[in-house]
Scaffold this motif. Structure first.
Motif, PDB file in Angstrom:
ATOM      1  N   UNK A 143      46.686  42.572  49.061  1.00 42.11           N
ATOM      2  CA  UNK A 143      46.169  41.229  48.804  1.00 42.11           C
ATOM      3  C   UNK A 143      46.962  40.615  47.653  1.00 42.11           C
ATOM      4  N   UNK A 144      48.065  39.973  47.986  1.00 41.78           N
ATOM      5  CA  UNK A 144      48.946  39.427  46.950  1.00 41.78           C
ATOM      6  C   UNK A 144      48.310  38.218  46.284  1.00 41.78           C
ATOM      7  N   UNK A 145      48.781  37.918  45.093  1.00 44.53           N
ATOM      8  CA  UNK A 145      48.306  36.747  44.357  1.00 44.53           C
ATOM      9  C   UNK A 145      48.864  35.488  45.020  1.00 44.53           C
ATOM     10  N   UNK A 146      47.991  34.542  45.300  1.00 43.59           N
ATOM     11  CA  UNK A 146      48.420  33.301  45.934  1.00 43.59           C
ATOM     12  C   UNK A 146      48.968  32.308  44.919  1.00 43.59           C
ATOM     13  N   UNK A 161      38.089  39.265  37.641  1.00 41.08           N
ATOM     14  CA  UNK A 161      38.698  38.117  38.324  1.00 41.08           C
ATOM     15  C   UNK A 161      39.676  38.581  39.402  1.00 41.08           C
ATOM     16  N   UNK A 162      40.477  39.593  39.078  1.00 42.68           N
ATOM     17  CA  UNK A 162      41.466  40.077  40.025  1.00 42.68           C
ATOM     18  C   UNK A 162      40.826  40.753  41.235  1.00 42.68           C
ATOM     19  N   UNK A 163      39.639  41.318  41.040  1.00 39.74           N
ATOM     20  CA  UNK A 163      38.972  42.054  42.112  1.00 39.74           C
ATOM     21  C   UNK A 163      37.953  41.218  42.878  1.00 39.74           C
ATOM     22  N   UNK A 164      37.747  39.981  42.462  1.00 32.61           N
ATOM     23  CA  UNK A 164      36.702  39.142  43.051  1.00 32.61           C
ATOM     24  C   UNK A 164      36.847  39.062  44.573  1.00 32.61           C
ATOM     25  N   UNK A 165      35.802  39.490  45.276  1.00 35.81           N
ATOM     26  CA  UNK A 165      35.800  39.439  46.717  1.00 35.81           C
ATOM     27  C   UNK A 165      36.496  40.604  47.393  1.00 35.81           C
ATOM     28  N   UNK A 166      37.099  41.503  46.618  1.00 34.44           N
ATOM     29  CA  UNK A 166      37.826  42.633  47.197  1.00 34.44           C
ATOM     30  C   UNK A 166      37.077  43.952  47.010  1.00 34.44           C
ATOM     31  N   UNK A 167      36.735  44.260  45.750  1.00 36.93           N
ATOM     32  CA  UNK A 167      36.097  45.535  45.430  1.00 36.93           C
ATOM     33  C   UNK A 167      35.055  45.338  44.345  1.00 36.93           C
ATOM     34  N   UNK A 168      34.005  46.169  44.336  1.00 42.77           N
ATOM     35  CA  UNK A 168      33.094  46.172  43.189  1.00 42.77           C
ATOM     36  C   UNK A 168      33.742  46.891  42.009  1.00 42.77           C
ATOM     37  N   UNK A 169      33.249  46.612  40.822  1.00 41.43           N
ATOM     38  CA  UNK A 169      33.758  47.250  39.602  1.00 41.43           C
ATOM     39  C   UNK A 169      32.815  48.362  39.194  1.00 41.43           C
TER      40      UNK A 169
END
Length: 380
Positions: A143-146, A161-169
């Motif tokens: 999931x590259x940075x847009x 912020x970097x993980x938002x919508x991808x993985x839980x912390x």
């Protein structure tokens, strides 16, 4: 190390069995899997992150687990597998240890065979599907940075912020402001830079959350394979040595404010790696714009050489009975056998675990590689 009970730790020093359970999931639908021999879990530190892979051998009795349907349980289109290891004494399960959740990348069922019944109906025979899967950090890397990412908060909040919508912390403490810089394209590189600022590296927890791990060697090892008992678990070890990247001097150069050259050097003065000894003269040369005097250049050389020696490690590979609770970047204690065979004379080393290979069916030993500080290994 994943927390486990005293009974399991005791079992690792004696007689026990190991098996695993697994399931496949996609969009909330879960399918239990029958795991066959040959399944292996591998976890290793790549230098940037902790990477984990599964090779899972699954029995497909009906042919429905991997079919032409893109949503079939073992297809590589968003499907995941979750695996746990079971520690058994006799027929009793005394501990269940999660291995992790993985994204299916490459399922392979080999040659497909069909049989025709007398009534004219064709049915597939039972087959075995070999599933290769990777940990969920792979999804972050894909999931590259847009747009450019510029840290603007704390290390923790910017990681969120970097993980938002991808993985839980996962639960980890990270105080302090984020380091400066701008990242384009690589989301995982930005995460690694944030983790590095607090001495950690990106990794996945066993319950599917992002949880960076510390690079610090613990004073007390997380696990030390026993040696000398009837149930000894240290089966073999390999000590690998290399002169690559080893220096016995550092030369730092710079310039004064009026552009006159400055110079400072530090040497290893004694021991087997001493300057001018059998190891020769191997110099690391660096330029430092802050070395504006010879004295400053020398101080930088002294500090650089000390850091090089502190970070220099020797990989030691141990083959031992399984401990599925052990993780990469845990601290492993290694008790080396002596030529005289006396336990009291045995040498004890401690290093960071950098690679684990574990057969999930308990059919073979676990192989562990640890990075041991060179001063523990090289003497003289």
């Amino acid at each position: 190390m994943w927390p486990i009970g005293a009974d399991a730790l005791t079992a690792f020093g004696g007689s026990f069995g190991l098996s695993c359970t697994a399931s496949a999931s996609r969009e909330g639908a879960t399918t239990p899997l029958e795991v066959g021999p040959g399944s292996v879990w591998v976890e290793e530190w790549t230098g940037q992150s902790v990477s984990s892979t599964l090779t899972l051998v699954v029995v497909d009795a009906t042919g429905a687990l991997l079919s032409s349907d893109l949503a079939s349980p073992l297809a590589p289109f968003g499907q995941r597998v979750t695996v746990s290891a079971q520690v058994m004494v006799g027929s009793q399960v005394i501990e269940q240890i999660p291995i992790g959740t993985y994204r299916i990348n490459e399922p392979d069922e080999g040659e497909e065979q069909w049989f025709r019944y007398a009534n004219g109906v064709w049915v597939p025979s039972a087959s075995v599907v070999t599933v290769k899967a990777v940990d969920l950090l792979d999804e972050v890397a894909d999931n590259v940075l847009m747009s450019d990412f510029v840290p603007s908060g704390t290390i923790y909040s910017d990681s969120l912020r970097l993980l938002d919508g991808l993985l839980p912390m996962g639960p980890w403490a990270a105080s302090g402001a984020s380091p400066g810089g701008t990242w384009a394209d690589s989301r995982i590189a930005a995460l690694a830079a944030l983790a590095d600022a607090v001495g950690r590296v990106p990794a996945m927890s066993r319950v599917g959350a992002y949880l960076p791990r510390s690079l610090a060697v613990k004073a007390v090892p997380d696990w030390t394979p026993k040696l000398g008992d009837p149930g000894a678990v240290l089966a073999a070890f390999t000590r690998a040595l290399s002169a690559s990247g080893v220096y016995n001097a550092v030369l730092v150069t710079g310039e004064t404010d009026d552009q006159k050259p400055t110079r400072g050097v530090d040497y290893i003065k004694e021991g087997p790696l001493r300057w001018g000894g059998p190891f020769g003269r191997r110099v690391l040369k660096e330029t430092n714009p802050l070395a504006k005097t010879d004295a400053l250049a020398t101080s930088f050389a002294v500090g650089r050489l000390a850091n090089l020696l502190a970070k220099l490690t020797v990989p030691i590979t141990v083959r031992c009975s399984a401990n599925p609770a052990l993780e990469v970047l845990d601290t492993l204690g290694i008790t080396l056998p002596t030529s005289g065979g006396k336990d009291a004379d045995a040498k004890v080393l401690a290093g960071l675990v950098t690679r684990i290979e574990l057969p999930l069916d308990g059919s073979a030993d676990m192989t562990v590689t640890a990075a041991v500080p060179w001063r523990q290994v090289w003497t003289g």
